[in-house]
Scaffold this active site. Structure first.
Site, mmCIF file in Angstrom:
data_model
loop_
_atom_site.group_PDB
_atom_site.id
_atom_site.type_symbol
_atom_site.label_atom_id
_atom_site.label_comp_id
_atom_site.label_asym_id
_atom_site.label_seq_id
_atom_site.Cartn_x
_atom_site.Cartn_y
_atom_site.Cartn_z
ATOM 1 N N GLY A 88 2.398 2.013 10.960
ATOM 2 C CA GLY A 88 3.320 3.345 10.315
ATOM 3 C C GLY A 88 3.470 3.352 12.252
ATOM 4 O O GLY A 88 4.548 4.356 12.219
ATOM 5 N N ASN A 133 1.061 -1.015 0.148
ATOM 6 C CA ASN A 133 -0.193 -0.447 0.234
ATOM 7 C C ASN A 133 1.333 1.180 -0.442
ATOM 8 O O ASN A 133 1.294 1.091 1.044
ATOM 9 C CB ASN A 133 -0.873 0.139 1.238
ATOM 10 N N LYS A 176 0.591 4.032 -0.304
ATOM 11 C CA LYS A 176 -0.553 5.273 0.309
ATOM 12 C C LYS A 176 -0.126 6.868 -1.041
ATOM 13 O O LYS A 176 -0.132 6.700 -2.625
ATOM 14 C CB LYS A 176 0.246 6.160 1.399
ATOM 15 N N HIS A 199 -9.459 1.527 4.346
ATOM 16 C CA HIS A 199 -8.547 1.454 5.386
ATOM 17 C C HIS A 199 -8.560 2.684 6.159
ATOM 18 O O HIS A 199 -8.881 3.030 6.085
ATOM 19 C CB HIS A 199 -7.037 2.291 3.716
ATOM 20 N N GLU A 229 -6.669 5.042 7.271
ATOM 21 C CA GLU A 229 -6.887 6.242 7.041
ATOM 22 C C GLU A 229 -7.784 6.798 6.493
ATOM 23 O O GLU A 229 -8.720 8.040 6.840
ATOM 24 C CB GLU A 229 -5.457 6.563 5.820
ATOM 25 N N GLU A 280 -5.954 -4.477 10.036
ATOM 26 C CA GLU A 280 -4.930 -3.821 10.529
ATOM 27 C C GLU A 280 -5.096 -3.458 11.579
ATOM 28 O O GLU A 280 -6.109 -1.969 11.852
ATOM 29 C CB GLU A 280 -4.406 -3.014 9.073
ATOM 30 N N SER A 313 2.911 -2.577 10.592
ATOM 31 C CA SER A 313 4.598 -2.219 10.584
ATOM 32 C C SER A 313 4.886 -3.610 9.759
ATOM 33 O O SER A 313 6.410 -4.559 10.710
ATOM 34 C CB SER A 313 4.853 -1.994 12.097
HETATM 35 P P1 PGA Z 1 2.639 0.029 7.392
HETATM 36 O O1 PGA Z 1 1.235 0.476 6.602
HETATM 37 O O2 PGA Z 1 3.127 -0.868 7.082
HETATM 38 O O3 PGA Z 1 3.811 1.483 7.571
HETATM 39 O O4 PGA Z 1 2.421 0.403 8.673
HETATM 40 C C1 PGA Z 1 0.141 -0.268 6.808
HETATM 41 C C2 PGA Z 1 -0.956 0.092 5.780
HETATM 42 O O5 PGA Z 1 -1.253 1.051 6.783
HETATM 43 O O6 PGA Z 1 -1.813 -0.841 5.043
#
Ligand code: PGA
Length: 248
Positions: free
Chosen positions: A173, A10, A12, A95, A97, A167, A213
């Site tokens: 993140g 992903n 982003k 997601h 976000e 998630e 992560s």
């Molecule tokens: P990350 O993000 O691996 O940077 O924690 C995962 C995601 O948001 O899909």
């Protein structure tokens, strides 16, 4: 039948179109795999050049979002037909976000999930709890509510073909990966929910990813769990490490 693993990046809001093509060229040889499905979910403006750049490889392209209407006066939005015509196969929906910053709720997400299926895109539907919810002990209640709402009027056959990404918001993140046990426990709970809502065969077929992560050091352990069928990877998907995660 054993489920095939699926590892999706992903990206982003990272990578301009020219940076995206460079990254694909760098990652192409590293993510080659005969056993794992590999997906690059990229910003909308990167889709056309990335589809071109992955031609002839094992990499499928996904979008990070989509709107549920077919066409019309929805300034700034992108339709399923636009994605399909550009060569997209997968779409991340829900997601955290999008849920947090853009206020996407489960009623909207259910419309998006249904539209993706109607058009022939494979949704990667995200769910996950906040740290507060985990500490309050309501993780599974929350996730069950998300999935039940997002899958209203979705058929067993459709669910069997989709991807669900667990998630935990506190792990995205932050460098804080959920422990393998925590990730497996929730992914198992999601599979049990699908069995309850549909049937055993559907639960056995649906692919459930862990995200939050994931890195080259944690992937093998996570992806070896009985109910974890791969990962949705943010930060580490933009680095050569992604090759190690795919070939964990
Ligand atoms: P990350 O993000 O691996 O940077 O924690 C995962 C995601 O948001 O899909």
């Amino acid at each position: 039948m054993a489920r095939r693993k699926i590892v999706a990046g992903n990206w982003k809001m990272n990578m301009t179109p020219s940076e995206a093509v460079k990254l694909v060229e760098e990652l192409k040889p590293l993510v080659a795999s005969e056993t794992v499905d590999v997906v690059f979910c990229v910003p909308a403006i990167d889709i056309v050049p990335v589809v071109e750049a992955v031609k002839g490889t094992n990499i499928a392209v996904g979008a990070e979002n989509m709107y549920f209407e077919d066409k019309g006066a929805f300034t700034g939005e992108i339709s399923a037909d636009m994605l399909l015509d550009a060569g997209v196969k997968y779409v991340i929906l829900g997601h955290s976000e999008r849920r947090d910053y853009f206020k996407e709720d489960d009623v909207l997400l259910n419309k998006k999930v249904k539209k993706a299926f109607e058009k022939g895109l494979t949704p990667i539907l995200c769910c996950g709890e906040s740290l507060e919810q985990r500490e309050m002990g309501v993780t599974m209640d929350w996730i069950r509510l998300q999935i039940k709402s997002d899958l209203v009027d979705v058929t067993a056959e459709q669910v069997a073909s989709m991807v669900i990404a667990y998630e935990p918001i506190w792990a995205i993140g932050t460098g804080k990966t959920a422990t393998t046990e925590q990730a497996q426990e929730v992914c198992k709970g999601i599979r049990e929910l699908i069995a309850e809502m549909y049937d055993e065969a559907t639960a056995e077929a649906v692919r459930i990813q862990y995200g939050g992560s994931v890195n080259a050091a944690t992937a093998a352990d996570l992806f070896s769990q009985p109910d974890i069928d791969g990962g949705l990877v943010g930060g580490a998907a933009l680095k050569p490490d992604f090759g190690k995660i795919v070939n964990y």
